[in-house]
Design a protein around this motif. Structure first.
Motif, PDB file in Angstrom:
ATOM      1  N   SER A   1       0.839  -1.200   0.000  1.00  0.00           N
ATOM      2  CA  SER A   1       0.000   0.000   0.000  1.00  0.00           C
ATOM      3  C   SER A   1       0.871   1.246   0.000  1.00  0.00           C
TER       4      SER A   1
ATOM      5  N   GLU B   1      -2.376   8.102  -0.530  1.00  0.00           N
ATOM      6  CA  GLU B   1      -3.332   8.556  -1.538  1.00  0.00           C
ATOM      7  C   GLU B   1      -2.973   9.946  -2.046  1.00  0.00           C
TER       8      GLU B   1
ATOM      9  N   ARG C   1      -3.738  10.746  -6.051  1.00  0.00           N
ATOM     10  CA  ARG C   1      -3.246   9.781  -7.031  1.00  0.00           C
ATOM     11  C   ARG C   1      -4.355   9.310  -7.958  1.00  0.00           C
TER      12      ARG C   1
ATOM     13  N   HIS D   1      -3.984   6.470  -9.839  1.00  0.00           N
ATOM     14  CA  HIS D   1      -3.876   5.008  -9.893  1.00  0.00           C
ATOM     15  C   HIS D   1      -2.975   4.575  -8.746  1.00  0.00           C
ATOM     16  N   THR D   2      -2.867   3.284  -8.510  1.00  0.00           N
ATOM     17  CA  THR D   2      -1.997   2.810  -7.433  1.00  0.00           C
ATOM     18  C   THR D   2      -0.620   2.412  -7.960  1.00  0.00           C
TER      19      THR D   2
ATOM     20  N   VAL E   1       2.620   3.040  -5.974  1.00  0.00           N
ATOM     21  CA  VAL E   1       3.010   2.062  -4.957  1.00  0.00           C
ATOM     22  C   VAL E   1       4.083   1.130  -5.532  1.00  0.00           C
TER      23      VAL E   1
ATOM     24  N   ALA F   1      -1.313  -3.875  -5.512  1.00  0.00           N
ATOM     25  CA  ALA F   1      -1.482  -2.629  -4.767  1.00  0.00           C
ATOM     26  C   ALA F   1      -2.948  -2.210  -4.811  1.00  0.00           C
TER      27      ALA F   1
ATOM     28  N   GLY G   1      -6.283  -0.017  -3.480  1.00  0.00           N
ATOM     29  CA  GLY G   1      -6.490   1.257  -2.814  1.00  0.00           C
ATOM     30  C   GLY G   1      -7.429   2.177  -3.563  1.00  0.00           C
TER      31      GLY G   1
ATOM     32  N   VAL H   1      -8.472   5.602  -5.529  1.00  0.00           N
ATOM     33  CA  VAL H   1      -7.837   6.516  -6.467  1.00  0.00           C
ATOM     34  C   VAL H   1      -8.846   7.577  -6.900  1.00  0.00           C
TER      35      VAL H   1
END
Length: 335
Positions: free
Chosen positions: A139, A142, A177, A179-180, A183, A199, A201, A203
């Motif tokens: 992770s 953000e 962010r 996109h992830t 990470v 990853a 999370g 977005v």
């Protein structure tokens, strides 16, 4: 003369019985006392019956007078006993209510049972599938910098690809962010290949809200870097994952473009008779690896990204992404 005295005496006894009985009934404090009074007053061997046995001494003219009076007294005593019994029942109920009442203004104790939100349960299932394939979960923040969100992923300033991921910008060159993928960059900075991570999370993108788009959504990105990784590994991983999640469902790969992968593809599944895009994927661009100091001749890899909302919509045949965020219990209680 003796008949008149006998009538008077009987009537006097009836009057005394009525007065005494009424007083005793009014002072009775339990149901048991009332039952005992009923038997002693108007029972077969009660006081009223004993008085009526003397009616044989009266003339035929006086007997109806005594009988009528005795009957009225009996009815009155029955009514008094019933009334007093109801009073005692009400008193007992009032006492119970007073001692056992519930204060509805006091907050409830404990938390009622509930279920996971469909997006949470969908994301958990996606994570479980990839963990079963040997991936670990990572992770990151953000709120990201422009470098990690764009430049490190081969998207320099003024690059047209930024238009596809327009986001919400903050002070000091920070942003939410899109996109992830950042990470993955942060992880590779500290961990050399081989790498297999996902990853998940939240977005953010400046997408117009409609049935299939939201400015806030959940994403899971996949990264695999190892020696001799090629597109067939990517395709096999994606198909394995989709079959584990959806079962046997039509899938197609379409050539596409992403700045950080080459070649790239969109992955569609058939939903309600139409093709719906659910994933983007591709081989990691060698430029991204070189910027991280990774030898792109030795190490290759692939990346993929998916929207949790899209997967949940297809799984549960949901036709509007906005239902996930309105907190309508009629919708949420179905899961």
């Amino acid at each position: 003369m003796s008949q008149i005295e006998s009538l008077s005496q009987i009537e006097e006894k009836l009057n005394n019985l009525s007065l005494t009985a009424k007083n005793n009934i009014d002072n009775a404090n339990t149901q048991e006392e009332l039952d005992q009074l009923r038997v002693s007053l108007i029972g077969k061997k009660g006081d009223l019956s004993m008085i009526l046995k003397t009616m044989g001494q009266l003339s035929a003219t006086d007997r109806p007078i005594v009988g009528q009076k005795a009957n009225l007294i009996k009815i009155n005593l029955q009514d008094l006993i019933t009334k007093r019994k109801n009073q005692l029942n009400n008193q007992a109920l009032d006492h119970q209510i007073k001692n056992e009442k519930i204060d509805v203004t006091i907050p409830a104790i404990g938390t009622p049972p509930g279920n996971k939100h469909p997006l949470i349960s969908t994301q958990d299932e996606i994570i479980d599938i990839f963990c079963g394939l040997g991936y670990s979960v990572e992770s990151g923040p953000e709120i990201e910098s422009d470098f990690y969100n764009f430049e490190s992923l081969n998207i320099p300033k003024n690059h047209p690809a930024r238009d596809m991921q327009d986001t919400f910008y903050l002070d000091e060159n920070l942003l939410l962010r899109t996109h992830t993928s950042p990470v993955q960059i942060r992880y590779l900075e500290k961990n050399p290949p081989p790498v297999r991570i996902i990853a998940p999370g939240r977005v953010y993108r400046r997408d117009a809200v409609d049935a299939t788009h939201s400015p806030i959504f959940n994403q899971v990105e996949v990264l695999c870097i190892d020696q001799d990784i090629n597109f067939s590994h990517l395709r096999g991983t994606v198909l394995t994952f989709l079959k584990a999640f959806f079962g046997d469902i039509p899938v197609r790969f379409r050539a596409s473009y992403f700045p950080f992968t080459e070649p790239s593809a969109e992955v569609d599944v058939q939903w309600k008779g139409k093709w719906l895009e659910v994933m983007g994927c591709g081989m990691v661009d060698p430029k991204v690896l070189e910027k991280l100091g990774i030898d792109s001749e030795k190490w290759t890899g692939f990346a993929a990204g998916l929207g949790v909302e899209r997967f949940c919509m297809v799984r549960h045949q949901i036709d509007d992404i906005r239902k996930f965020y309105t907190n309508d219990l009629r919708f949420l209680e179905q899961f």
